[in-house]
Design an enzyme around this catalytic site. Sequence first.
Site, PDB file in Angstrom:
ATOM      1  N   HIS A  90       0.869  -1.185   0.000  1.00 31.28           N
ATOM      2  CA  HIS A  90       0.000   0.000   0.000  1.00 31.28           C
ATOM      3  C   HIS A  90       0.896   1.222   0.000  1.00 31.28           C
ATOM      4  O   HIS A  90       1.734   1.390   0.889  1.00 31.28           O
ATOM      5  CB  HIS A  90      -0.925   0.023   1.219  1.00 31.28           C
ATOM      6  CG  HIS A  90      -1.891   1.169   1.189  1.00 31.28           C
ATOM      7  ND1 HIS A  90      -3.171   1.049   0.699  1.00 31.28           N
ATOM      8  CD2 HIS A  90      -1.749   2.471   1.568  1.00 31.28           C
ATOM      9  CE1 HIS A  90      -3.790   2.212   0.778  1.00 31.28           C
ATOM     10  NE2 HIS A  90      -2.951   3.095   1.311  1.00 31.28           N
ATOM     11  N   CYS A  91       0.708   2.091  -0.991  1.00 37.85           N
ATOM     12  CA  CYS A  91       1.562   3.271  -1.132  1.00 37.85           C
ATOM     13  C   CYS A  91       0.762   4.528  -0.794  1.00 37.85           C
ATOM     14  O   CYS A  91      -0.191   4.865  -1.508  1.00 37.85           O
ATOM     15  CB  CYS A  91       2.104   3.368  -2.557  1.00 37.85           C
ATOM     16  SG  CYS A  91       3.142   4.827  -2.825  1.00 37.85           S
ATOM     17  N   PRO A  92       1.117   5.238   0.271  1.00 36.46           N
ATOM     18  CA  PRO A  92       0.380   6.457   0.625  1.00 36.46           C
ATOM     19  C   PRO A  92       0.544   7.567  -0.411  1.00 36.46           C
ATOM     20  O   PRO A  92      -0.332   8.421  -0.548  1.00 36.46           O
ATOM     21  CB  PRO A  92       0.985   6.857   1.976  1.00 36.46           C
ATOM     22  CG  PRO A  92       2.328   6.228   1.997  1.00 36.46           C
ATOM     23  CD  PRO A  92       2.193   4.946   1.242  1.00 36.46           C
TER      24      PRO A  92
END
Length: 307
Positions: free
Chosen positions: A158-160
């Site tokens: 998961h990439c913010p």
Amino acid sequence: TMQSSGHRFRDVEHHPLLDNDSYDSSSSSSEADMAERVWFIRDGCGMVCAIMTWLLVVYADFVVTFVMLLPSKDFWYSVINGVLFNCLAVLALSSHLRTMLTDPGAVPKGNATKEYMDNLQLKPGEVIYKCPKCCSIKPERAHHCSICKRCIRKMDHHCPWVNNCVGEKNQRFFVLFTMYIALISAHALVLCGFQFFSCVRGQWTECSDFSPPVTVILMIFLCLEGFLFLTFTAVMFGTQIHSICNDETEIERLKSEKPTWERRLRWEGMKSVFGGQPSLLWINPFAGFRIRRLLLRGKKGGPEFSV
């Protein structure tokens, strides 16, 4: 936990029918409903990071265009570099949008129903995996994301910065995003080097429309931003290409999961992610985008698909 005489749930094995897109036929209505809405994650941290990404790219474009190129006396130097930088910036931001607004491969919530199980035609005693967090039957290589609150097929991480998971359906756009950000960062650093050299050789008041102190401060910040972005995205780009070639997600690598699937050859993995034979479409973030479909979504009143 659901239980029946013909099958049972466990947390270790997967039914082969759950791999890839095989469940789509039995959940077509759910998937069709998802397709009519825009995918967007309502995560405060992710939205802030996504906005920061856009602002930093806009800042770099401002400094390159108005501080370095427009005041230049070399017309073709300004035109060529201005067109190149702005094209790369548009491609980078378009890739960012496609990554953020594309369903990464979410498994339908709550599909662990008796009707769904009957459609799978399980053999007696056959074991499948049910996610206790989102009540879905998890396909092989899927992992649950605590931020998206969904199981994501072939979830890498998961990439913010893109406010989304990187998974089966949007990994291509994420790779393009890291590539184009790395390119504009390198381009900005090269332009900064030429500008400093030009200003030192000539008069600082002539090399920019801004005062010398303001010019120096703006360019120093751009150099710091370019160096940090180049380092981060180049490493991420290399990591993604390595994962694709090895047919292994970052989560699988960190967990040292033994592959229970047949790994694709390196070239087959690239074609699977980028689609078909090598072509310019591989580096085109607009490929597959349908404006008409987006307009139809708006007419049907689907505001957004938030999880």
